[in-house]
Scaffold this active site. Structure first.
Site, PDB file in Angstrom:
ATOM      1  N   ARG A 156     -10.257 -10.705   2.182  1.00  0.00           N
ATOM      2  CA  ARG A 156      -9.191 -10.867   3.436  1.00  0.00           C
ATOM      3  C   ARG A 156      -7.801 -11.565   2.674  1.00  0.00           C
ATOM      4  O   ARG A 156      -7.882 -11.923   1.807  1.00  0.00           O
ATOM      5  CB  ARG A 156      -9.517 -12.288   4.168  1.00  0.00           C
ATOM      6  N   GLY A 259      -4.246  -7.721  14.077  1.00  0.00           N
ATOM      7  CA  GLY A 259      -3.019  -6.651  13.080  1.00  0.00           C
ATOM      8  C   GLY A 259      -3.388  -6.782  11.826  1.00  0.00           C
ATOM      9  O   GLY A 259      -4.685  -6.707  11.684  1.00  0.00           O
ATOM     10  N   CYS A 262      -5.665  -3.432   8.341  1.00  0.00           N
ATOM     11  CA  CYS A 262      -7.102  -2.861   8.308  1.00  0.00           C
ATOM     12  C   CYS A 262      -7.658  -2.753   9.474  1.00  0.00           C
ATOM     13  O   CYS A 262      -8.169  -1.792   9.983  1.00  0.00           O
ATOM     14  CB  CYS A 262      -8.133  -3.623   7.411  1.00  0.00           C
ATOM     15  N   ARG A 330       2.441  -5.234   7.488  1.00  0.00           N
ATOM     16  CA  ARG A 330       2.034  -3.999   7.929  1.00  0.00           C
ATOM     17  C   ARG A 330       1.180  -4.287   9.274  1.00  0.00           C
ATOM     18  O   ARG A 330       0.227  -5.174   9.159  1.00  0.00           O
ATOM     19  CB  ARG A 330       0.935  -3.240   6.727  1.00  0.00           C
TER      20      ARG A 330
HETATM   21  N1  NAD Z   1      -5.795  -5.046   2.299  1.00  0.00           N
HETATM   22  C1  NAD Z   1      -6.831  -5.345   2.695  1.00  0.00           C
HETATM   23  O1  NAD Z   1      -6.995  -6.615   3.272  1.00  0.00           O
HETATM   24  C2  NAD Z   1      -8.198  -4.424   2.368  1.00  0.00           C
HETATM   25  C3  NAD Z   1      -9.429  -4.980   2.459  1.00  0.00           C
HETATM   26  C4  NAD Z   1     -10.405  -4.393   2.336  1.00  0.00           C
HETATM   27  C5  NAD Z   1     -10.330  -2.941   2.108  1.00  0.00           C
HETATM   28  N2  NAD Z   1      -9.220  -2.252   2.232  1.00  0.00           N
HETATM   29  C6  NAD Z   1      -9.109  -0.862   1.838  1.00  0.00           C
HETATM   30  O2  NAD Z   1      -8.730  -1.009   0.729  1.00  0.00           O
HETATM   31  C7  NAD Z   1      -8.062   0.298   0.430  1.00  0.00           C
HETATM   32  C8  NAD Z   1      -6.803   0.028  -0.267  1.00  0.00           C
HETATM   33  O3  NAD Z   1      -5.896  -0.959   0.631  1.00  0.00           O
HETATM   34  P1  NAD Z   1      -4.655  -2.017  -0.093  1.00  0.00           P
HETATM   35  O4  NAD Z   1      -4.214  -2.819   1.051  1.00  0.00           O
HETATM   36  O5  NAD Z   1      -5.002  -2.299  -1.185  1.00  0.00           O
HETATM   37  O6  NAD Z   1      -3.432  -0.503  -0.135  1.00  0.00           O
HETATM   38  P2  NAD Z   1      -1.883  -0.637  -0.663  1.00  0.00           P
HETATM   39  O7  NAD Z   1      -1.383   0.125  -0.016  1.00  0.00           O
HETATM   40  O8  NAD Z   1      -1.612  -2.159  -0.871  1.00  0.00           O
HETATM   41  O9  NAD Z   1      -2.314   0.027  -2.337  1.00  0.00           O
HETATM   42  C9  NAD Z   1      -2.449   1.278  -2.526  1.00  0.00           C
HETATM   43  C10 NAD Z   1      -1.979   1.460  -3.871  1.00  0.00           C
HETATM   44  O10 NAD Z   1      -2.535   2.751  -4.236  1.00  0.00           O
HETATM   45  C11 NAD Z   1      -1.404   3.417  -5.048  1.00  0.00           C
HETATM   46  N3  NAD Z   1      -1.644   5.018  -5.011  1.00  0.00           N
HETATM   47  C12 NAD Z   1      -1.654   5.806  -4.158  1.00  0.00           C
HETATM   48  N4  NAD Z   1      -1.655   7.044  -4.775  1.00  0.00           N
HETATM   49  C13 NAD Z   1      -2.307   6.845  -5.903  1.00  0.00           C
HETATM   50  C14 NAD Z   1      -2.643   7.570  -6.885  1.00  0.00           C
HETATM   51  N5  NAD Z   1      -2.844   8.835  -6.982  1.00  0.00           N
HETATM   52  N6  NAD Z   1      -2.900   7.026  -8.374  1.00  0.00           N
HETATM   53  C15 NAD Z   1      -2.867   5.715  -8.324  1.00  0.00           C
HETATM   54  N7  NAD Z   1      -2.313   4.896  -7.496  1.00  0.00           N
HETATM   55  C16 NAD Z   1      -2.119   5.687  -6.139  1.00  0.00           C
HETATM   56  C17 NAD Z   1       0.037   3.041  -4.037  1.00  0.00           C
HETATM   57  O11 NAD Z   1       0.878   3.194  -4.940  1.00  0.00           O
HETATM   58  C18 NAD Z   1      -0.480   1.402  -3.872  1.00  0.00           C
HETATM   59  O12 NAD Z   1       0.022   0.403  -4.657  1.00  0.00           O
HETATM   60  C19 NAD Z   1      -7.738   1.002   1.958  1.00  0.00           C
HETATM   61  O13 NAD Z   1      -8.560   1.858   2.084  1.00  0.00           O
HETATM   62  C20 NAD Z   1      -7.963  -0.348   2.841  1.00  0.00           C
HETATM   63  O14 NAD Z   1      -8.323   0.178   4.215  1.00  0.00           O
HETATM   64  C21 NAD Z   1      -8.251  -3.094   2.350  1.00  0.00           C
END
Ligand code: NAD
Length: 433
Positions: A156, A259, A262, A330
């Site tokens: 989280r 919100g 995710c 977001r």
């Molecule tokens: N944010 C959360 O709380 C959370 C929790 C559990 C799961 N998730 C899942 O985890 C995944 C990532 O979420 P997030 O919130 O960390 O996303 P985010 O948008 O914060 O980070 C994604 C990162 O990936 C990078 N990226 C994109 N394309 C790339 C590439 N080709 N090579 C290297 N880096 C690249 C982006 O620049 C960015 O820094 C999603 O699928 C999300 O649903 C998120």
């Protein structure tokens, strides 16, 4: 100790990469965002997450953690490659897999010796097969050049570092038990239950878990709205329900809804996944509709206090991030409430302890205040839309002096109605007054 490459250094990749380094692995974090990587190399993190900067600096110094924009460099010495890039919603609600596909295409050129690829991003069933197919186009054979697994993430934001070290469970979805064992070794120091499943089940566990949390929030908001009609306090109701072990106490906080990056995204994706298979997920759609309706109830409450129209009314807002403890805006429902109020002609003055910079990029024509007292100054009403603990400790006498009217709408049930009444406010929470 393993050599790990973490692709994507967002909220998930950065926390998990730093966490793996802290557990003694050597981790190279890769991101396409050059600005982000430059900052990270200096030990500076691009968003607010308690304890993360310290963890990163410590592991950079110990040479356990490094950052690069070169996937080639990241992949070169790694045994396991975690993919943690974003999977945002498309217009249709479907998960946008373009970032995952891009990584798979790049890996298809770069992999030269056997690797385990573990997908941490939240992705629909079928994505591992898609990655396998992409690698196959460059002659990379599953079982020989690489293997692939699903290791969904449940941390989280706002508690991410704690959650990394204390996960409720680790899910490893893999059809090869040897690969599953290797991945298990990475997670074993966390002393959490490790659950081995098929890749399809692992991906569904992630979607089903987030959807269930969303369901609980929509459920308690429905109960809250009924509580308002019958004169019960939903906080007391939720507490009483939570003692029942079959129910539990988590995610029963009535408020403006769910919100963030995710829950909405994953709920929409699951609805679309079902639809694509010819199944109409009417129950899931109702959860989403309830959430959209709940945001509007905040606007009705403002109108109940101020009357209509809201044109030129000054609304003071405390809290912009989608939850406390993060700078992430977001899909923040606070911003959605603000947009609804702006559509009615209201003027907004707002403050958030961590989310001001991100909110500035997401909002138009909002005045940003330096502190909560400045927000209250000259405002017709005060709205609380994110549950930051520090808002509880405000000097409400001073807030009342600054406001034009002693009106508070508490969209997150942060404050005590009794305390607010004693302080001379007309206070309205969600499911309680
Ligand atoms: N944010 C959360 O709380 C959370 C929790 C559990 C799961 N998730 C899942 O985890 C995944 C990532 O979420 P997030 O919130 O960390 O996303 P985010 O948008 O914060 O980070 C994604 C990162 O990936 C990078 N990226 C994109 N394309 C790339 C590439 N080709 N090579 C290297 N880096 C690249 C982006 O620049 C960015 O820094 C999603 O699928 C999300 O649903 C998120």
């Amino acid at each position: 100790m393993k050599n790990i490459c973490m692709v994507g250094t967002g909220y998930v990749g950065l926390v998990t990469g730093a966490g793996f380094a802290e557990l003694g692995n050597r981790v190279v974090c890769v991101d396409v965002d050059e600005g982000k990587i430059e900052k990270l190399k200096k030990g500076k993190i691009p968003f607010f997450e308690e304890g993360l900067e310290k963890l990163i600096r410590k592991n950079i110094e110990k040479e356990k953690l490094s950052f690069t924009t070169s996937l080639k460099e990241g992949v070169a010495n790694s045994e396991v490659i975690f993919i943690a890039v974003g999977t945002p919603s498309k217009e249709t609600g479907e998960a946008d897999l373009s970032y995952v596909i891009r990584v798979a295409e790049d890996l298809s050129f770069l992999i030269s010796d056997y690797k385990i690829i573990a997908v941490k991003s939240t992705v629909p069933v079928g994505t591992l097969e898609l990655v396998t197919e992409i690698l196959g186009k460059r002659g990379k054979v599953k079982g020989k050049d690489f293997d692939i697994a699903s290791t969904p993430e449940f941390l989280r934001e706002g508690n991410a570092v704690y959650d990394f070290f204390h996960p409720s469970r680790v899910i490893i979805g893999c059809d090869n038990s040897r690969v599953g064992k290797t991945l298990e070794e990475i997670f074993t120091p966390l002393k959490a239950p490790i659950v081995h499943t098929s890749p399809a089940a692992a991906q569904m566990i992630k979607y089903a878990s987030n959807t269930f949390l969303a369901c609980r929030i929509s459920f308690i908001n429905e109960i809250a709205n009924i509580c308002e009609k019958v004169g019960a306090d939903v906080v007391e109701v939720a507490k009483g329900m939570g003692y029942d072990k079959r129910i539990g106490e988590g995610y029963l906080n009535a408020g403006i809804g769910f919100g963030g990056p995710c829950l909405i995204k994953d709920l929409k994706a699951l609805i679309k996944i079902a639809e694509d298979k010819g199944y109409e997920a009417g129950f899931l759609k109702a959860i989403l509709e309830k959430n959209e309706h709940q945001i509007r109830t905040i606007v009705y409450k403002v109108k109940n206090f101020l009357g209509e129209p809201l044109y030129e009314k000054k609304i003071g807002v405390l809290g912009l991030t989608f939850k406390q403890g993060t700078s992430d805006v977001r899909n923040s429902l606070s911003l959605k409430v603000l947009e609804l109020l702006q559509k009615e002609g209201a003027r907004i003055k707002a403050y958030d302890p961590q989310g001001m910079e991100e909110a500035r990029n997401a909002l138009n024509e909002v005045e940003f205040a330096k502190d909560p007292y400045e927000v209250a100054d000259g405002s017709d009403i005060l709205l609380i839309l994110t549950g930051w603990e520090e808002f509880k400790k405000l000097d409400f006498k001073r807030i009342k002096r600054n406001l034009k009217n002693p009106f508070i709408v508490d969209g997150v049930n942060l404050l005590s109605p009794e305390r607010m009444r004693k302080a001379g406010f007309n206070y309205k929470g969600v499911g309680r007054s």
